[in-house]
Design an enzyme around this catalytic site. Structure first.
Site, PDB file in Angstrom:
ATOM      1  N   CYS A 133      33.925  43.004  35.126  1.00 23.01           N
ATOM      2  CA  CYS A 133      33.502  43.821  36.141  1.00 23.01           C
ATOM      3  C   CYS A 133      34.968  44.773  36.636  1.00 23.01           C
ATOM      4  O   CYS A 133      34.548  45.816  36.546  1.00 23.01           O
ATOM      5  CB  CYS A 133      33.266  43.128  37.490  1.00 23.01           C
ATOM      6  SG  CYS A 133      32.533  44.087  38.953  1.00 23.01           S
ATOM      7  N   CYS A 134      35.936  44.114  36.654  1.00 24.64           N
ATOM      8  CA  CYS A 134      37.342  44.933  37.096  1.00 24.64           C
ATOM      9  C   CYS A 134      37.487  45.908  35.577  1.00 24.64           C
ATOM     10  O   CYS A 134      38.057  46.906  36.039  1.00 24.64           O
ATOM     11  CB  CYS A 134      38.446  44.042  37.235  1.00 24.64           C
ATOM     12  SG  CYS A 134      38.623  43.232  38.800  1.00 24.64           S
ATOM     13  N   CYS A 214      37.645  45.434  46.575  1.00 27.57           N
ATOM     14  CA  CYS A 214      36.228  45.600  46.834  1.00 27.57           C
ATOM     15  C   CYS A 214      35.695  44.601  47.572  1.00 27.57           C
ATOM     16  O   CYS A 214      36.082  43.348  47.740  1.00 27.57           O
ATOM     17  CB  CYS A 214      35.700  45.187  45.363  1.00 27.57           C
ATOM     18  SG  CYS A 214      36.187  46.743  44.128  1.00 27.57           S
ATOM     19  N   CYS A 217      34.967  40.749  46.734  1.00 24.40           N
ATOM     20  CA  CYS A 217      36.145  40.093  46.199  1.00 24.40           C
ATOM     21  C   CYS A 217      37.425  40.017  47.222  1.00 24.40           C
ATOM     22  O   CYS A 217      38.364  39.712  46.907  1.00 24.40           O
ATOM     23  CB  CYS A 217      36.549  40.561  44.746  1.00 24.40           C
ATOM     24  SG  CYS A 217      35.418  40.764  43.426  1.00 24.40           S
ATOM     25  N   CYS A 240      43.613  42.705  38.893  1.00 27.16           N
ATOM     26  CA  CYS A 240      42.382  43.246  38.709  1.00 27.16           C
ATOM     27  C   CYS A 240      42.411  43.733  36.983  1.00 27.16           C
ATOM     28  O   CYS A 240      41.489  43.991  36.739  1.00 27.16           O
ATOM     29  CB  CYS A 240      41.934  44.494  39.510  1.00 27.16           C
ATOM     30  SG  CYS A 240      43.040  45.912  39.470  1.00 27.16           S
TER      31      CYS A 240
HETATM   32 FE1  SF4 Z   1      34.231  43.989  40.453  1.00 19.85          FE
HETATM   33 FE2  SF4 Z   1      35.706  42.488  42.330  1.00 19.85          FE
HETATM   34 FE3  SF4 Z   1      37.044  43.729  40.400  1.00 19.85          FE
HETATM   35 FE4  SF4 Z   1      35.890  45.175  42.372  1.00 19.85          FE
HETATM   36  S1  SF4 Z   1      37.409  43.463  42.551  1.00 19.85           S
HETATM   37  S2  SF4 Z   1      35.845  45.625  40.208  1.00 19.85           S
HETATM   38  S3  SF4 Z   1      34.013  43.926  42.695  1.00 19.85           S
HETATM   39  S4  SF4 Z   1      35.172  42.020  40.098  1.00 19.85           S
END
Ligand code: SF4
Length: 248
Positions: A133-134, A214, A217, A240
């Protein structure tokens, strides 16, 4: 008969990389004890405004770096990664700081729609695979945004601990010069910049969020906890990836 030319086993790309790494070491030696504003001014002299960017999360301590940068040159490009999962308060804080500090070139960078449709159609990747996701919401967009730049500035501090505890003031990250003007700063130094410039606080700070990323998280920190302990709580993840990956 002339002796055959000696060919180096080092490729031109490796040569460039080596030279840049040496430049980074030289700059680090020169700037090791410099104030944050001096580090930013030196970065500007070294690269010029067209080849230098600041990367900011517009988080709870970001205004300090942005204030120091604005005092040097408010037109240095600022890259803000709008992941699609940010708090409304962070987006509002970005706009407040643009107006307060007179920032002239803030670029809000989003992930590509096609990537999100392909890799995160249910918007649950943060739960099933936060590293992926990051990668699609931060690392890849940052790579696009940084493509025109030869160097970048960020606001990490050694006192934040972990991998940050040993970072230099200037480093070669494998693709660009990376300037860490607050590497030496203490928490009190940051607070002093906020107080003396009367900088507005991030709206979520008073609600107990010492570090804001985010929504899925980020959680509040309890009294006595490390300031980043609310990030990816319960997971081994602490970064991240934008500072632990070569962004190229
Ligand atoms: Fe995804 Fe969480 Fe990374 Fe944001 S901090 S990009 S929601 S995993």
């Amino acid at each position: 008969m002339a002796a055959p030319a000696q060919h180096s086993s080092v490729s031109p790309a490796q040569d460039v990389s080596f030279d840049a790494a040496v430049t980074a070491q030289d700059l680090d030696r020169q700037l090791r004890d410099a104030a944050p504003g001096q580090v930013i001014a030196a970065a500007l002299r070294e690269l010029g405004r067209d080849r230098l960017a600041v990367v900011s999360s517009f988080g709870t301590e970001s205004a300090a770096l942005l204030k120091v940068m604005a005092d040097v040159d408010p037109a240095i490009p600022v890259i803000f990664l709008d992941t699609g999962w940010l708090f409304e308060e962070t987006l509002a804080y970005r706009d407040t700081l643009i107006a307060t500090l007179g920032l002239r070139d803030v670029r809000s960078i989003q992930p590509l729609d096609e990537t999100l449709r392909r890799d995160d159609p249910q918007r649950d990747l943060w739960f099933s695979d936060p590293d992926a996701c990051c990668r699609i919401r931060k690392v890849e967009p940052l790579a696009r945004a940084l493509a025109p730049f030869a160097g970048w500035i960020n606001g990490r501090k050694r006192f934040q601990g972990g991998a940050r505890a040993a970072m230099p003031v200037v480093e070669w990250d494998g693709a660009r010069l990376k300037f860490n003007p607050f590497a030496n700063a203490s928490r009190e130094d940051i607070e002093l910049i906020y107080a003396s410039a009367k900088l507005p606080a991030h709206p979520l700070l008073t609600s107990g969020f010492l570090s804001v990323g985010c929504m899925p998280c980020t959680s509040r920190t309890a009294p006595g906890e490390d300031e980043r302990s609310g990030r990816w709580r319960g997971k081994a993840k602490t970064e991240c990836g934008i500072h632990t990956t070569v962004i190229s």
